[in-house]
Design an enzyme around this catalytic site. Structure first.
Site, PDB file in Angstrom:
ATOM      1  N   TYR A 109       0.854  -1.187   0.000  1.00  0.00           N
ATOM      2  CA  TYR A 109       0.000   0.000   0.000  1.00  0.00           C
ATOM      3  C   TYR A 109       0.885   1.231   0.000  1.00  0.00           C
ATOM      4  O   TYR A 109       1.856   1.316   0.753  1.00  0.00           O
ATOM      5  CB  TYR A 109      -0.899   0.027   1.247  1.00  0.00           C
ATOM      6  CG  TYR A 109      -1.704   1.305   1.346  1.00  0.00           C
ATOM      7  CD1 TYR A 109      -2.997   1.374   0.860  1.00  0.00           C
ATOM      8  CD2 TYR A 109      -1.138   2.467   1.898  1.00  0.00           C
ATOM      9  CE1 TYR A 109      -3.723   2.549   0.919  1.00  0.00           C
ATOM     10  CE2 TYR A 109      -1.859   3.651   1.954  1.00  0.00           C
ATOM     11  CZ  TYR A 109      -3.145   3.681   1.458  1.00  0.00           C
ATOM     12  OH  TYR A 109      -3.854   4.857   1.506  1.00  0.00           O
ATOM     13  N   GLU A 197      -3.743   7.473  -3.737  1.00  0.00           N
ATOM     14  CA  GLU A 197      -3.667   6.134  -3.162  1.00  0.00           C
ATOM     15  C   GLU A 197      -3.313   5.114  -4.235  1.00  0.00           C
ATOM     16  O   GLU A 197      -3.942   5.102  -5.299  1.00  0.00           O
ATOM     17  CB  GLU A 197      -5.035   5.790  -2.555  1.00  0.00           C
ATOM     18  CG  GLU A 197      -4.931   5.086  -1.249  1.00  0.00           C
ATOM     19  CD  GLU A 197      -6.292   4.795  -0.628  1.00  0.00           C
ATOM     20  OE1 GLU A 197      -7.287   4.628  -1.366  1.00  0.00           O
ATOM     21  OE2 GLU A 197      -6.348   4.724   0.597  1.00  0.00           O
TER      22      GLU A 197
END
Ligand code: ADP
Ligand code: MG
Length: 390
Positions: A109, A197
């Site tokens: 991530y 993101e």
């Protein structure tokens, strides 16, 4: 303002952040031809909606042939996709991204947010990619690495290396990770983003790092200097009432309660919502009519609030400074007269020209509930709902 994954990936390409080859496909286009043009043996067909969790909801599918790519695209386009982020009503899928399927070895991530506590853009990373980062942080806060960026110097190499090594992006992967972090930061700064993101940032064949998912959202107050980003706005993904309200210069945000609110000033609008909640009610919306609101603007506010079928009462709370209570009163009279309003309306007026405003309301002969103070108004609004439903 949010944009779609395929648009974010296009932006990433400009910043040299590696993404899979892919093309967006609309309802009438041929997904099979697009897949064929791209080469490869497997493709991923991804529903494009402004919500995450698509994988879990069945919005990300693998095609083993170009024929199957077409079938899956046809299946996804036109469906209402329900994911953990859409709510039970789901979102209508109007286009899909067809991209080359990658062979995933590991998922990480990577994100950039504005951290309100430190007032800095903050890099967030985790070795637990592919999952919702909030969930990872809840389960194991140590699994999420954070690094705040000093705005005077920007994101520095040593910070990227530190973050990369803490999540296990070492060896050949480290220099790639550093480049991606710095490019993502540049993109974020250049475009006045609020969020970027990459989940997952994946290690694929030949030990290459690639952004397999991409999400960005931008500061609406800065859009005036980014016409390229403004062009990416997709009104289909936004609440129709919010879009209409912004066209009338009203700041409206839909919520899920039943007390419709019409207020001047964002602070007072928030306070009004709080007091409604304290009195046992639930606001149906946030609405700030702004300063110097004309009677037409007030009447428009009524119309937009009433487009929400859940609204059982309207609470109008005006503390006029720049505003004028007489204009507001004229707006209320216009609205109640022209819009055949069937729910009770509670009115609390204070400030500039309040006497004139009250005279207009009383002289109109219209039916409304008078309130002197905010707590009084909120109590009356909540009580009125009780009476309506009793
Ligand atoms: P969402 O976050 O909305 O569920 P993603 O784009 O992250 O959607 O896709 C879900 C999962 O599908 C990813 O975590 C990844 O495992 C897989 N995936 C996405 N794109 C590709 C791709 N191009 N090749 C292979 N797998 C992919
Ligand atoms: Mg994802």
């Amino acid at each position: 303002m949010n944009i779609h994954e395929y648009q974010t990936k296009e932006l990433f390409r400009h910043y040299d952040i590696p993404v899979p080859e892919g093309r967006v496909v609309h309802a009438d286009a041929a997904a099979a031809a697009v897949a064929e043009e791209m080469n490869g043996e497997r493709w991923v067909i991804k529903a494009q909606i402004h919500a995450g969790g698509r994988g879990k909801g069945g919005g990300v599918k693998i095609a083993e042939s170009v024929e199957q790519a077409q079938e899956l695209a046809d299946e996804l386009i036109g469906m209402r996709l329900v994911t953990p982020q859409t709510g039970p009503e789901g979102r209508l899928v109007q286009r899909v991204l067809v991209e080359q399927a990658q062979e995933i070895r590991q998922e990480y991530y990577l994100g950039l947010v504005i951290d309100r506590n430190s007032q800095r853009i903050t890099l967030i990373a985790s070795a637990s990619g592919g999952m919702e980062i909030e969930e990872v942080a809840r389960r194991d806060p140590n699994a999420v690495v954070r690094e705040a960026v000093d705005p005077a110097v920007g994101l520095l190499d040593f910070q990227c290396r530190k973050v990369a090594s803490r999540i296990g992006l070492t060896g050949k992967l480290m220099p790639q990770a550093v480049k991606i972090m710095k490019r993502l930061y540049r993109c974020f700064r250049d475009k006045d983003a609020l969020l970027a993101e990459v989940n997952p940032l994946a290690v694929v064949a030949d030990d290459r790092l690639m952004a397999l998912d991409a999400k960005m959202s931008f500061d609406s107050n800065a859009l005036f200097r980014h016409p390229d980003i403004t062009d990416l706005r997709d009104f289909d993904e936004e609440d129709a009432k919010e879009v209409e309200a912004s066209g009338h210069g009203l700041n409206y945000i839909a919520l899920d309660g039943d007390v419709g609110c019409i207020v001047n000033g964002a602070g007072l609008a928030m306070a009004t919502m709080d007091v409604i909640t304290l009195c046992g009610g639930r606001p149906a919306n946030f609405l700030d009519v702004g300063g110097g609101a004309s009677p037409e603007k007030i009447a428009n506010a009524f119309r937009i609030v009433l487009e929400d079928p859940n609204v059982k009462v309207i609470l109008l709370n005006i503390f006029a400074g720049i505003n004028r209570c007489d204009w507001v009163a004229e707006g209320i009279v216009q609205a109640i007269r022209d819009q055949h309003i069937e729910v009770p309306v509670v009115v609390r007026l204070a400030g500039t020209n309040v006497e004139e405003g009250r005279r207009i309301l009383e002289g109109s002969g219209l039916d409304y509930i008078k309130a002197e103070r905010l707590d009084d108004a909120a109590q009356k609004a909540v009580a009125a709902i009780g009476e309506v439903s009793a």
